[in-house]
Design a protein around this motif. Structure first.
Motif, PDB file in Angstrom:
ATOM      1  N   ASN A 169      21.751 -11.605 -14.127  1.00  0.00           N
ATOM      2  CA  ASN A 169      22.924 -12.286 -14.619  1.00  0.00           C
ATOM      3  C   ASN A 169      22.652 -12.871 -15.994  1.00  0.00           C
ATOM      4  O   ASN A 169      21.741 -13.672 -16.152  1.00  0.00           O
ATOM      5  N   HIS A 226      26.130 -19.586  -9.925  1.00  0.00           N
ATOM      6  CA  HIS A 226      26.501 -18.198 -10.206  1.00  0.00           C
ATOM      7  C   HIS A 226      26.126 -17.292  -9.031  1.00  0.00           C
ATOM      8  O   HIS A 226      26.770 -16.288  -8.783  1.00  0.00           O
ATOM      9  N   GLU A 265      28.784 -17.837  -6.412  1.00  0.00           N
ATOM     10  CA  GLU A 265      29.963 -17.089  -6.835  1.00  0.00           C
ATOM     11  C   GLU A 265      29.782 -15.606  -6.496  1.00  0.00           C
ATOM     12  O   GLU A 265      30.661 -14.958  -5.932  1.00  0.00           O
TER      13      GLU A 265
END
Ligand SMILES: Nc1ncnc2c1ncn2[C@@H]1O[C@H](COP(=O)(O)OP(=O)(O)OP(=O)(O)O)[C@@H](O)[C@H]1O
Ligand SMILES: [Mg+2]
Lengths: 263, 260
Positions: B220, B240, B243
């Protein structure tokens, strides 16, 4: 960023140097491929078939028309001095030492060189060459060396065919269409063509074969590295054009150099 | 655990036309254990394929070191690089089949070029693995005559021929129907337990691919998060990752709630 002319010149110089270095290394690796196992005889035969046999009709046609024109044109010029008897000598020397090797190389560049360049370019952009690398299969031995050997075998042979067909064309034009006597055409040729002349023609055809196959395969192999080529299908088409132009020009340049040095 | 592949502070950037720099890997370090399956996940364009190409020496990292079974790939050239590459079986994201060769010749190529097997042995091995991938009867087709999923399967069959120590699969099941994908996963599991190779699978097929995974790496924005098991990823506190989990696997903690 503002472009500065001196920086641009420097960049271009640097690019040309790297390009020459890259191509030199490429040539060495192509020759090293000869000694690597397993040797791909079948692929070599396929390439000889493609470069050599496949070019026969083009070579035949070009040679015949060149010979015919040389015969007519030569007759016209020589006739002014009453020297039509020299036609055999003029046609054969021009073909063997000059037009045979040069036109054969140019035809092969246009026909087979462009195809080799495009093939390698497409293999490069679709990651097929990367795939070979990853399988630890040397792409030079596998793809490029057979093309080099095939070109070095085929182009000199095609040149010989070109010469023979061209000389026959000159005979047809001079003897059958005009009024040169058959004996003087043949005798003129026999008495003026020396071993030295034939050797020069053969050396030229080997050098030209090497130039064409080197430049055409190299441009395709390095399609991603070539400045201004762009990406994808467009890059392959641009690089192919560049390869044919570059190899044709270098054939002409080397033709002059070899003639100047070896004549 | 013995590491098959190890990244040490590896950075990879690409220069863009406007002079700015795109950072794809930002000083990442991780290792991939030998004999296990590691899944690399992450959004499109996050650098998964680039990571595999760096492992193979097809792309050079800007800095850092990449070790394959203890040997440095980053500076390797020529013979050394060739020797490193003999350890890999690779499926490219675009399959990278040789388009002037038939399906049979594609799969046979590594055997013909790299082993001393006879044509007969090669023939029977290739046919056996083509039928594992349900490609019987398609031996004589050219890649241009195959469907997307068939190309993937030919690529897989080709990658596995030499029984390499490390398999790198870039999206092996993209373009396959769910049944076929499931069968491929089972085949992976089976061949891995047979030959014990290390496998690295880049996949978007989450959560299914997690059944295979011993470890999961999530890429990421130039960073990597390493999870030592697929379960662990679900307990991560990082926003993240939460998510990512929510988007790909559904909201596991509140799965009884129906969100509208
Ligand atoms: N040769 C290259 N030159 C410039 N940028 C590149 C190059 N190759 C990859 N990139 C960039 O690197 C980033 C990561 O690309 P990569 O192919 O690794 O993505 P990915 O994670 O595999 O995505 P996907 O899941 O869609 O395959 C992208 O932004 C891409 O544009
Ligand atoms: Mg990718």
């Amino acid at each position: 960023m503002k472009s500065n002319p001196i920086a641009n010149l420097g960049n271009t110089g640097l690019y040309v140097l790297t390009d020459i270095g890259r191509m030199t290394l490429f040539l060495l690796k192509a020759f090293r491929g000869i000694f690597r196992q397993p040797f791909r005889l079948k692929e070599l035969v396929r390439q000889v078939n493609f470069i050599g046999v496949g070019s026969l009709s083009v070579i035949f046609f070009t040679a015949a028309s060149t010979g015919l024109v040389l015969g007519l044109q030569g007759y016209y010029s020589l006739n002014k001095f009453g020297a039509e008897g020299m036609l055999g000598s003029a046609v054969s020397l021009t073909l063997i030492m000059e037009l045979g090797p040069v036109l054969t190389a140019l035809m092969v560049a246009g026909r087979a060189g462009s195809a080799m360049c495009a093939e390698l370019g497409i293999m490069r952009i679709s990651e097929q060459i990367d795939a070979l690398d990853c399988m630890a299969v040397d792409p030079f031995r596998y793809l490029i060396t057979p093309k080099f050997i095939a070109a070095l075998i085929s182009v000199p042979l095609l040149t010989v065919i070109f010469d023979v067909v061209g000389i026959a064309g000159g005979y047809v034009a001079g003897v059958s269409l005009m009024d040169v006597s058959p004996g003087s055409y043949i005798e003129g040729m026999r008495s003026s063509v020396t071993n030295h002349d034939i050797r020069l023609g053969i050396i030229k055809s080997f050098v030209f074969a090497l130039l064409v196959v080197w430049i055409c395969t190299g441009r395709g192999y390095f399609v991603r590295e070539i400045r201004g080529a762009g990406f994808g299908a467009e890059s392959v088409s641009r690089v192919t054009t560049q390869a044919v132009v570059l190899s044709s020009i270098s054939v002409l340049v080397f033709d002059y150099l070899l003639t100047a040095v070896l004549l | 655990m013995i590491s098959a592949i190890e990244f040490i502070d590896v950075s990879k950037t690409f220069a863009k036309k406007d002079g700015t720099v795109q950072t794809v890997l930002d000083s990442v370090s991780f290792f991939i254990p030998a004999g296990k399956t590691t899944v690399i996940a992450g959004g499109s364009g996050s650098g998964k394929s680039v990571t595999l190409k760096i492992v193979l020496g097809l792309m050079r990292a800007n800095s850092g070191r990449v070790l394959v079974q203890g040997n440095d790939v980053t500076g390797a050239k020529g013979k050394e690089l060739e020797a490193l590459r003999t350890q890999f079986g690779v499926l490219f994201q675009g399959s990278a089949l040789f388009d002037s060769l038939t399906v049979f010749e594609n799969v046979a190529l590594p055997l013909r070029e790299r082993t001393k097997k006879t044509e007969e042995e090669i023939g029977s091995q290739v046919h056996a693995s083509l039928s594992q991938f349900e490609l019987d009867g398609h031996e004589d087709k050219y890649p241009a005559q195959l469907s997307g999923g068939m190309k993937k399967r030919v690529g897989l069959a080709r990658a596995m021929q030499l029984k390499p120590a490390i398999m790198l699969f870039d999206e092996p099941t993209t373009g396959l129907d769910p049944v076929m994908a499931q069968e491929i996963y089972q085949l992976f599991a089976k061949t891995q337990s047979e030959f014990g190779f290390t496998s690295v699978i880049v996949s978007h097929d989450i959560p299914k691919i997690f059944n295979l995974a011993d470890r999961v790496i999530v890429l990421n924005r130039g960073n990597m998060d390493v999870f030592s098991s697929p379960e662990e990823i679900q307990w991560s506190e990082k926003p993240h990752i939460r998510e990512f989990v929510k988007m790909t696997m559904g909201d596991i903690y509140q799965s009884h709630l129906v969100e509208i």
